[in-house]
Design a protein around this motif. Structure first.
Motif: not given
Length: 58
Positions: A17-39
């Motif tokens: 799940m951690g890797l999936i969330l980091i991947a979502l933050g890096a590749f799908k959401y490029s705006e500020s919500s991507g930082w939240g997903f990665a965090t």
């Protein structure tokens, strides 16, 4: 299933799940919500590390 097996499965699920969330933050959401997903993904990996360290001690 004993306690160590449960912790092992929990660790595996949290790492995935951690890797999936980091991947979502890096590749799908490029705006500020991507930082939240990665965090949150990094937080999942930190919790998985703690679960892995607890194996054999509980």
């Amino acid at each position: 299933m004993n306690k160590n097996t449960v912790l092992g499965w929990a660790t595996l699920i949290m790492v995935l799940m951690g890797l999936i969330l980091i991947a979502l933050g890096a590749f799908k959401y490029s705006e500020s919500s991507g930082w939240g997903f990665a965090t949150v993904g990094i937080g999942f990996l930190a919790n998985a590390w703690v679960f892995n360290a607890l194996k054999g001690r509980v």
